[in-house]
Every structure is written in structure tokens, then in C-alpha cells.
Design a protein around this motif. Structure first.
Motif, mmCIF file in Angstrom:
data_model
loop_
_atom_site.group_PDB
_atom_site.id
_atom_site.type_symbol
_atom_site.label_atom_id
_atom_site.label_comp_id
_atom_site.label_asym_id
_atom_site.label_seq_id
_atom_site.Cartn_x
_atom_site.Cartn_y
_atom_site.Cartn_z
ATOM 1 N N MET A 1 0.824 -1.197 0.000
ATOM 2 C CA MET A 1 0.000 0.000 0.000
ATOM 3 C C MET A 1 0.865 1.255 0.000
ATOM 4 S SD MET A 1 -3.167 -0.580 2.674
ATOM 5 C CE MET A 1 -2.101 -0.720 4.108
ATOM 6 N N ARG A 2 0.315 2.300 -0.571
ATOM 7 C CA ARG A 2 0.907 3.632 -0.441
ATOM 8 C C ARG A 2 0.150 4.306 0.709
ATOM 9 N NH1 ARG A 2 3.875 7.436 -3.245
ATOM 10 N NH2 ARG A 2 3.174 9.610 -3.134
ATOM 11 N N VAL A 3 0.876 4.654 1.782
ATOM 12 C CA VAL A 3 0.261 5.114 3.021
ATOM 13 C C VAL A 3 0.680 6.554 3.310
ATOM 14 C CG1 VAL A 3 -0.046 4.629 5.473
ATOM 15 C CG2 VAL A 3 0.394 2.745 3.886
ATOM 16 N N PHE A 4 -0.312 7.409 3.518
ATOM 17 C CA PHE A 4 -0.073 8.810 3.857
ATOM 18 C C PHE A 4 -0.241 8.966 5.370
ATOM 19 C CE2 PHE A 4 -2.003 13.342 3.611
ATOM 20 C CZ PHE A 4 -0.778 13.918 3.906
ATOM 21 N N VAL A 5 0.809 9.446 6.045
ATOM 22 C CA VAL A 5 0.799 9.572 7.500
ATOM 23 C C VAL A 5 0.961 11.032 7.902
ATOM 24 C CG1 VAL A 5 1.896 8.877 9.671
ATOM 25 C CG2 VAL A 5 1.829 7.275 7.745
ATOM 26 N N THR A 6 -0.010 11.573 8.640
ATOM 27 C CA THR A 6 0.168 12.892 9.240
ATOM 28 C C THR A 6 0.776 12.706 10.632
ATOM 29 O OG1 THR A 6 -1.959 13.070 10.399
ATOM 30 C CG2 THR A 6 -1.928 13.653 8.038
ATOM 31 N N LEU B 1 6.820 0.762 6.928
ATOM 32 C CA LEU B 1 7.968 0.513 6.053
ATOM 33 C C LEU B 1 8.501 -0.902 6.242
ATOM 34 C CD1 LEU B 1 9.887 3.902 6.374
ATOM 35 C CD2 LEU B 1 8.698 3.061 4.343
ATOM 36 N N SER B 2 8.570 -1.345 7.491
ATOM 37 C CA SER B 2 9.112 -2.684 7.767
ATOM 38 C C SER B 2 8.227 -3.785 7.197
ATOM 39 C CB SER B 2 9.283 -2.888 9.276
ATOM 40 O OG SER B 2 8.025 -2.972 9.922
ATOM 41 N N ALA B 3 6.933 -3.457 6.994
ATOM 42 C CA ALA B 3 5.997 -4.430 6.424
ATOM 43 C C ALA B 3 5.941 -4.352 4.902
ATOM 44 C CB ALA B 3 4.606 -4.204 7.009
ATOM 45 N N GLY B 4 6.791 -3.514 4.307
ATOM 46 C CA GLY B 4 6.881 -3.443 2.855
ATOM 47 C C GLY B 4 6.002 -2.406 2.191
ATOM 48 N N HIS B 5 5.348 -1.557 2.975
ATOM 49 C CA HIS B 5 4.507 -0.510 2.406
ATOM 50 C C HIS B 5 5.344 0.729 2.062
ATOM 51 C CE1 HIS B 5 0.974 -2.827 3.367
ATOM 52 N NE2 HIS B 5 1.290 -2.866 4.658
ATOM 53 N N THR B 6 4.813 1.557 1.187
ATOM 54 C CA THR B 6 5.417 2.850 0.864
ATOM 55 C C THR B 6 4.755 3.910 1.737
ATOM 56 O OG1 THR B 6 5.818 2.196 -1.426
ATOM 57 C CG2 THR B 6 5.776 4.564 -0.960
ATOM 58 N N VAL B 7 5.552 4.810 2.298
ATOM 59 C CA VAL B 7 5.012 5.815 3.214
ATOM 60 C C VAL B 7 5.315 7.223 2.732
ATOM 61 C CG1 VAL B 7 5.123 6.781 5.546
ATOM 62 C CG2 VAL B 7 5.167 4.297 5.224
ATOM 63 N N ALA C 1 15.656 9.930 6.093
ATOM 64 C CA ALA C 1 16.564 8.974 6.727
ATOM 65 C C ALA C 1 15.852 7.656 7.056
ATOM 66 C CB ALA C 1 17.153 9.577 7.998
ATOM 67 N N LEU C 2 14.560 7.740 7.356
ATOM 68 C CA LEU C 2 13.807 6.532 7.651
ATOM 69 C C LEU C 2 13.467 5.724 6.406
ATOM 70 C CD1 LEU C 2 11.230 7.880 10.311
ATOM 71 C CD2 LEU C 2 13.187 6.380 10.729
ATOM 72 N N GLY C 3 13.533 6.393 5.248
ATOM 73 C CA GLY C 3 13.176 5.720 4.002
ATOM 74 C C GLY C 3 11.789 6.059 3.508
ATOM 75 N N ALA C 4 11.180 7.089 4.116
ATOM 76 C CA ALA C 4 9.851 7.523 3.706
ATOM 77 C C ALA C 4 9.963 8.684 2.719
ATOM 78 C CB ALA C 4 9.038 7.957 4.916
ATOM 79 N N GLU C 5 8.872 8.949 2.029
ATOM 80 C CA GLU C 5 8.798 10.093 1.121
ATOM 81 C C GLU C 5 8.251 11.290 1.907
ATOM 82 O OE1 GLU C 5 5.912 11.470 -2.541
ATOM 83 O OE2 GLU C 5 6.549 9.356 -2.455
ATOM 84 N N PRO C 6 9.049 12.348 2.092
ATOM 85 C CA PRO C 6 8.582 13.467 2.909
ATOM 86 C C PRO C 6 7.671 14.418 2.131
ATOM 87 C CG PRO C 6 10.816 13.890 2.183
ATOM 88 C CD PRO C 6 10.447 12.526 1.661
ATOM 89 N N LEU C 7 6.729 15.004 2.843
ATOM 90 C CA LEU C 7 5.855 16.025 2.283
ATOM 91 C C LEU C 7 5.838 17.185 3.265
ATOM 92 C CD1 LEU C 7 3.710 16.940 0.173
ATOM 93 C CD2 LEU C 7 1.992 15.859 1.648
ATOM 94 N N HIS C 8 6.331 18.337 2.832
ATOM 95 C CA HIS C 8 6.402 19.500 3.715
ATOM 96 C C HIS C 8 5.045 20.203 3.730
ATOM 97 C CE1 HIS C 8 7.729 23.555 5.117
ATOM 98 N NE2 HIS C 8 8.488 22.804 5.890
#
Length: 319
Positions: free
Chosen positions: A1-6, A21-27, A42-49
Motif C-alpha cells: 500500500m501507499r500510506v499517507f501519515v500525518t 515501512l518494515s511491512a513493505g509498504h510505501t510511506v 533517513a527513515l526511508g519515507a517520502e517526505p511532504l512539507h
């Protein structure tokens, strides 16, 4: 899944990002600061400012996601009612975005609430996932409606999303963070030179580890029945006197019972929360999702909680 996290760089949010991320999802993680952006990279997530006040950004980003996890909240308690209105607007925007993405209950929305909003004020009452928000409480009256804003998106006419609410306990603990009510107790003990509790101190707070909570958010996003409410506590209730005693021993400070004006002076705004009861079951959650908390208990985590509080106090003293 592609997951958006606030709230992706917060105390719980960081653990949630790592879990997905550890479960293989994109964040995709929302951050209001440049330092947060770098942390997410650094965590491997895609940042959104951006911020949760930017509802257009929330909606457009959710429209590109399979799931949205809402953890952000404006922690300005001098404007709590306004912060709760912002929370509802953010949830609405996330839900609308997921509906635009299509797929109905193949899209997940998980929002954050708290078990304290269900507290009845009667000591010893065991609350569960079906317990209602106590709208006679001003704080619950302001924050509680956020749950329904989320749950309404499970209705077919509103998109039929796989929506759920995760209620965090008042003590959501772990290393390198405030750890909720326990962190406040430690901070006040350091500031005042004594570890205190109110009255007999036999009131109890439900508690859970943030890494166990992070797993719960993932399971909710992956397989919750639409319209579910979950509790993220591993312990039904920890006696506050025992917690204050453990904190006092860890800090080498005297441990005292306070009442009335003495308690109000010592705890300030935290005097009422210090005296309330929040005994909570999470059995329905565990049965529904197969969620099994595995991390350390609250009392086992006191050394880490105190270490963080001392670190913060030292940094403030150095300014």
C-alpha cells in the motif's frame, strides 16, 4: 500500500512510519519542519512539507494513497476548541481524498482518538471499545466528535471507506519521548524536587507501548472492519501511586501524597488528570485484529521515561 501519515515525525508517528515501512509498504509522511523532512528521508519515507491546516494538500495527497493514518494534532491547549475543529477539518479532507481515489473499502482511513475521552469519572469502571465519548466532559465534548467524522466515511453514501479509530491510552510510553501522563509526572517531579500523587493515588491509568500501538495502526489499515473502534492499551490500569513511586525512586526524590491546594500548586493544569481513573480493556481489539502487545510494561519502562525527562530538563537548563 501507499500510506499517507500525518504527524509522521511525532513520538507515535515515527514508530508508525517505521512499522509500515518494515511491512513493505510505501510511506508518505507529512512534516511541518525541514528537520522533519530530513528525518523522514533517513527513515526511508517520502517526505511532504506542510501542515494539517492545509486541507487542500491533505485531500490531494490522500487521493494518491491507499490509506491515510491521521496522528497530527495542534497541541496548543490554550486554543483547544480551535485545535479540535482543525482536527475534524483534516479528517474530512483525508476522507474526501481517499473517496476520490476510488475503490471504496479498499481504501483505509485510520484516525487517532483517546481512551480518556470515554472516562466516566467513576473509579473502577472498566471501559471498552464500545464505551461512548463522555460529552459532558468539556475536553471530550471538543475532541470526541472527530471520531464520528471519521466513522461516517464508512457509510456507503459517504464513500464506504475502510475507516477505523485508534484510541491511545493516556500513557503511551517508550524511549525518546514524553510518554503521555507518565512523562508529565516525571517532568513535574524534576521541576519540583518531589514525586507526588493526588490523595490515596489508587486511581489507575491505562497504558501501552508506542511500538505496540504502531502495529495496531498497521493492522487497522490492512484489515479493519469498516466503522471499528480500537484500543491501543496493553495494560488495563496502572496504579498512579505505584507509577509516582517508581519515578521518585528512579530520580532519588521524596514521594508524597498531596491534596487540595497543595496538589493544585504542585501539578498546576495537570492536577485534574492526575486524579482521574481510566481503566480500559482492549480485548475486542485483540480479538478482532489478532493484535498482541509484546513490548515492556509501563513500570518496566520508567527508567527510559525518566532518562528522557532528565535529558529535556538538562537541555532547557542549558539555554
Amino acid at each position: 500500500m501507499r500510506v499517507f501519515v500525518t504527524g509522521a515525525t511525532g513520538f507515535v508517528g515515527t514508530a508508525v512510519v517505521k512499522e509500515f515501512l518494515s511491512a513493505g509498504h510505501t510511506v508518505v509522511g507529512l512534516s511541518r519542519s525541514e528537520s522533519g523532512v530530513e528525518k523522514l528521508k533517513a527513515l526511508g519515507a517520502e517526505p511532504l512539507h506542510g501542515t494539517i491546516e492545509d486541507v487542500a494538500l491533505l485531500e490531494s495527497t490522500a487521493a494518491t494513497a491507499d490509506a491515510a493514518i491521521h496522528l497530527a494534532f495542534v497541541h496548543d491547549f490554550s486554543k483547544f476548541v480551535e485545535a479540535c475543529a482543525t482536527d475534524r477539518a483534516a479528517i474530512t479532507a483525508l476522507g474526501k481524498g481517499l473517496v476520490k481515489a476510488g475503490g471504496g473499502n479498499q481504501r483505509s482511513l485510520v484516525v487517532t482518538s483517546g481512551t480518556m475521552l470515554t472516562s466516566t469519572g467513576v473509579r473502577g469502571v472498566v471501559l471498552n471499545e464500545a464505551s461512548p465519548i463522555q460529552l459532558t466532559n468539556p475536553m471530550a465534548q471538543a475532541r470526541g466528535p472527530s471520531e464520528q467524522v471519521c466513522l461516517d466515511f464508512a457509510k456507503t453514501e459517504n464513500g464506504g471507506l475502510r475507516v477505523s479509530v485508534v484510541r491511545l491510552p493516556p500513557v503511551t510510553h517508550g524511549a525518546d519521548g514524553v510518554s503521555g501522563f507518565a512523562g508529565h509526572l516525571a517532568n513535574i517531579a524534576i521541576q519540583t524536587g518531589k514525586s507526588a500523587y493526588v490523595g490515596d493515588g489508587l486511581n489507575k491509568w491505562s497504558a501501552g507501548h508506542r511500538d505496540d500501538a504502531a502495529l495496531l495502526y498497521r493492522l487497522a489499515a490492512e484489515k479493519a472492519t469498516p466503522g471499528s473502534v480500537f484500543h491501543a492499551n496493553a495494560e488495563q490500569g496502572v496504579v498512579v501511586k505505584e507509577l509516582a513511586t517508581a519515578i521518585g525512586k528512579e530520580l532519588g526524590l521524596p514521594i508524597e501524597s498531596l491534596e487540595g491546594e497543595a496538589a493544585a500548586a504542585h501539578f498546576s493544569w495537570f492536577a485534574h488528570p492526575s486524579s482521574v481513573d481510566n481503566v480500559v480493556s482492549s480485548q475486542i481489539t485483540q480479538d478482532a485484529l489478532g493484535w498482541k502487545p509484546t513490548h515492556v510494561t509501563l513500570l518496566e519502562d520508567v527508567p527510559a521515561i525518566v532518562a528522557y525527562a532528565k535529558k529535556v530538563a538538562a537541555a532547557q537548563a542549558a539555554k
